[in-house]
Design a protein around this motif. Structure first.
Motif, short mmCIF file in Angstrom:
data_model
loop_
_atom_site.label_atom_id
_atom_site.label_comp_id
_atom_site.label_asym_id
_atom_site.label_seq_id
_atom_site.Cartn_x
_atom_site.Cartn_y
_atom_site.Cartn_z
N ARG A 179 0.84 -1.21 0.00
CA ARG A 179 0.00 0.00 0.00
C ARG A 179 0.87 1.25 0.00
NH1 ARG A 179 -4.00 -0.17 4.90
NH2 ARG A 179 -4.33 1.96 4.13
N ARG A 180 1.93 1.26 0.80
CA ARG A 180 2.83 2.42 0.86
C ARG A 180 3.47 2.68 -0.50
NH1 ARG A 180 7.92 3.92 1.17
NH2 ARG A 180 8.69 1.79 0.93
N LEU A 181 3.96 1.62 -1.13
CA LEU A 181 4.59 1.77 -2.44
C LEU A 181 3.59 2.24 -3.49
CD1 LEU A 181 6.79 -1.47 -2.44
CD2 LEU A 181 7.63 0.89 -2.28
N ALA A 182 2.38 1.69 -3.44
CA ALA A 182 1.35 2.08 -4.42
C ALA A 182 0.99 3.55 -4.27
CB ALA A 182 0.12 1.20 -4.25
N GLN A 183 0.85 4.01 -3.04
CA GLN A 183 0.54 5.42 -2.81
C GLN A 183 1.63 6.31 -3.38
OE1 GLN A 183 0.07 5.35 1.42
NE2 GLN A 183 -2.07 4.72 1.35
N ARG A 184 2.88 5.90 -3.20
CA ARG A 184 4.02 6.68 -3.70
C ARG A 184 4.01 6.73 -5.22
NH1 ARG A 184 7.06 10.95 -2.84
NH2 ARG A 184 9.22 10.72 -3.59
N LEU B 169 -4.92 1.77 -7.27
CA LEU B 169 -4.28 0.56 -6.76
C LEU B 169 -4.15 0.60 -5.24
CD1 LEU B 169 -2.87 -2.14 -7.17
CD2 LEU B 169 -0.73 -0.89 -7.62
N ALA B 170 -3.75 1.74 -4.69
CA ALA B 170 -3.59 1.83 -3.23
C ALA B 170 -4.92 1.58 -2.53
CB ALA B 170 -3.03 3.19 -2.85
N ALA B 171 -6.00 2.11 -3.09
CA ALA B 171 -7.32 1.91 -2.50
C ALA B 171 -7.74 0.44 -2.59
CB ALA B 171 -8.35 2.79 -3.19
N LEU B 172 -7.44 -0.19 -3.73
CA LEU B 172 -7.75 -1.61 -3.88
C LEU B 172 -6.97 -2.44 -2.88
CD1 LEU B 172 -8.95 -4.08 -5.31
CD2 LEU B 172 -7.10 -3.92 -6.99
N LEU B 173 -5.69 -2.14 -2.70
CA LEU B 173 -4.87 -2.89 -1.74
C LEU B 173 -5.37 -2.69 -0.31
CD1 LEU B 173 -1.33 -2.24 -3.25
CD2 LEU B 173 -2.55 -4.43 -3.18
N GLU B 174 -5.89 -1.50 -0.02
CA GLU B 174 -6.48 -1.27 1.31
C GLU B 174 -7.70 -2.17 1.51
OE1 GLU B 174 -8.11 2.38 4.16
OE2 GLU B 174 -7.64 2.75 2.04
N ASP B 175 -8.55 -2.26 0.48
CA ASP B 175 -9.72 -3.14 0.56
C ASP B 175 -9.29 -4.59 0.75
OD1 ASP B 175 -11.41 -0.98 0.24
OD2 ASP B 175 -11.74 -1.33 -1.91
N ILE B 176 -8.30 -5.01 -0.04
CA ILE B 176 -7.82 -6.38 0.06
C ILE B 176 -7.29 -6.66 1.45
CG2 ILE B 176 -6.01 -7.97 -0.73
CD1 ILE B 176 -6.31 -6.77 -3.53
N GLN B 177 -6.53 -5.71 2.00
CA GLN B 177 -5.95 -5.90 3.33
C GLN B 177 -7.05 -6.09 4.37
OE1 GLN B 177 -3.23 -2.85 4.59
NE2 GLN B 177 -2.94 -3.74 6.62
N HIS B 178 -8.07 -5.23 4.35
CA HIS B 178 -9.14 -5.32 5.34
C HIS B 178 -9.91 -6.62 5.20
CE1 HIS B 178 -8.22 -1.45 6.84
NE2 HIS B 178 -8.79 -0.73 5.88
N GLU B 179 -10.26 -6.97 3.96
CA GLU B 179 -11.06 -8.17 3.74
C GLU B 179 -10.27 -9.44 4.04
OE1 GLU B 179 -12.66 -7.94 -0.21
OE2 GLU B 179 -13.63 -6.01 0.18
N LEU B 180 -9.00 -9.45 3.65
CA LEU B 180 -8.18 -10.64 3.91
C LEU B 180 -7.91 -10.80 5.39
CD1 LEU B 180 -6.72 -13.01 2.61
CD2 LEU B 180 -4.75 -11.52 2.23
N ASP B 181 -7.67 -9.69 6.08
CA ASP B 181 -7.42 -9.79 7.53
C ASP B 181 -8.67 -10.31 8.25
OD1 ASP B 181 -5.58 -9.24 9.81
OD2 ASP B 181 -7.22 -7.92 10.42
N SER B 182 -9.85 -9.83 7.86
CA SER B 182 -11.10 -10.32 8.44
C SER B 182 -11.27 -11.81 8.17
CB SER B 182 -12.28 -9.54 7.87
OG SER B 182 -13.51 -10.12 8.28
N HIS B 183 -10.98 -12.22 6.94
CA HIS B 183 -11.10 -13.62 6.54
C HIS B 183 -10.15 -14.50 7.36
CE1 HIS B 183 -11.37 -17.04 3.70
NE2 HIS B 183 -10.05 -17.12 3.83
N MET B 184 -8.91 -14.08 7.49
CA MET B 184 -7.92 -14.89 8.21
C MET B 184 -8.28 -15.00 9.69
SD MET B 184 -4.27 -13.98 6.34
CE MET B 184 -4.26 -12.23 6.80
N ARG B 185 -8.82 -13.92 10.26
CA ARG B 185 -9.22 -13.97 11.66
C ARG B 185 -10.35 -14.97 11.88
NH1 ARG B 185 -6.87 -10.14 14.78
NH2 ARG B 185 -5.86 -8.40 13.68
N LYS B 186 -11.28 -15.05 10.95
CA LYS B 186 -12.36 -16.05 11.06
C LYS B 186 -11.78 -17.46 11.06
CE LYS B 186 -15.59 -13.14 8.49
NZ LYS B 186 -16.25 -12.99 7.17
#
Length: 228
Positions: free
Chosen positions: A95-100, A115-132
């Motif tokens: 996400r940091r690299l994409a923003q840059r 791309l940075a916004a998409l990666l943010e969505d992926i991070q939130h959704e994947l983290d929620s998924h992995m926690r489940k």
């Protein structure tokens, strides 16, 4: 083995190193793993015989850990260390690299806007998924490989399909993660990281969909038959 009429998921499950070949050809063996090699290759205008020959060569070589014969607890430990922990390190940096890149190269026609916004969505959704998985599904499978977990597995498979759709969006934004001519070092680091993340996520989903979940479903059915 009739490779042409065998599903990509089954080939990935039984031939160590097959996933590397599938990555080479852009064949989706995780979310679309139920398609046969013939169907998947033909859809991309790839000669399935070429892929089959490489798989045959790969199958004759020694190598790779056979996860199909691994106890659920060991496979879960591998998934947690090799994929869950790694994704949590990968995504903040991507996400940091994409923003840059989006800030510096916003006027370039090749800039991956969004791309940075998409990666943010992926991070939130994947983290929620992995926690489940970590809090619900994995502890159940550790205790009992034949536990009735059809509901949680169905939800995880659906979320895997969503992750696959997000990878398709990532490919679309980055022209297949292809660097433009003269790309700067930050852009290069970003796309290298994206390729690694994509391959890791596909391997992660494959191990769960095609091995961990299928083994759990098979164990449950076997238990029902024995008790029936």
């Amino acid at each position: 083995m009739d490779m042409l009429n065998t599903s990509l998921g089954a080939l990935a499950r039984t031939i160590p190193g097959a996933t590397r070949i599938f990555h080479q050809y852009g064949l989706d063996f995780c979310c679309a793993g139920k398609r046969t090699l013939q169907e998947a290759a033909s859809a991309l205008s790839i000669d399935p015989q070429d892929v089959a020959r490489q798989l045959q060569t790969q199958a004759s070589e020694p190598g790779g850990h056979d996860w199909t014969q691994t106890e659920p607890a060991e496979l879960i430990d591998h998934i947690l260390v090799r994929y869950h922990a790694v994704h949590r390190e990968q995504l903040p940096e991507l996400r940091r690299l994409a923003q840059r890149v989006e800030e510096v190269h916003q006027d370039s026609p090749d800039c991956p806007h969004g791309l940075a916004a998409l990666l943010e969505d992926i991070q939130h959704e994947l983290d929620s998924h992995m926690r489940k998985e970590e809090m619900i599904l994995f502890p159940i499978l550790r205790r009992n490989a034949a536990a009735p977990v059809e509901g949680p597995i169905m939800v995880m498979r659906m979320e895997h399909d969503q992750h696959g759709a997000e990878l398709e969006r990532l490919d679309a934004l980055t022209h297949g993660i292809t660097l433009p001519a003269g790309a700067c070092n930050t852009w290069r680091a970003l796309y290298l990281g994206l390729r690694t993340f994509k391959e890791d996520l596909m391997e992660h989903i494959h191990l769960e969909n095609n091995i961990l979940f299928e083994n759990a479903e098979r164990a449950l059915m076997s238990g029902e038959v024995q008790h029936g």
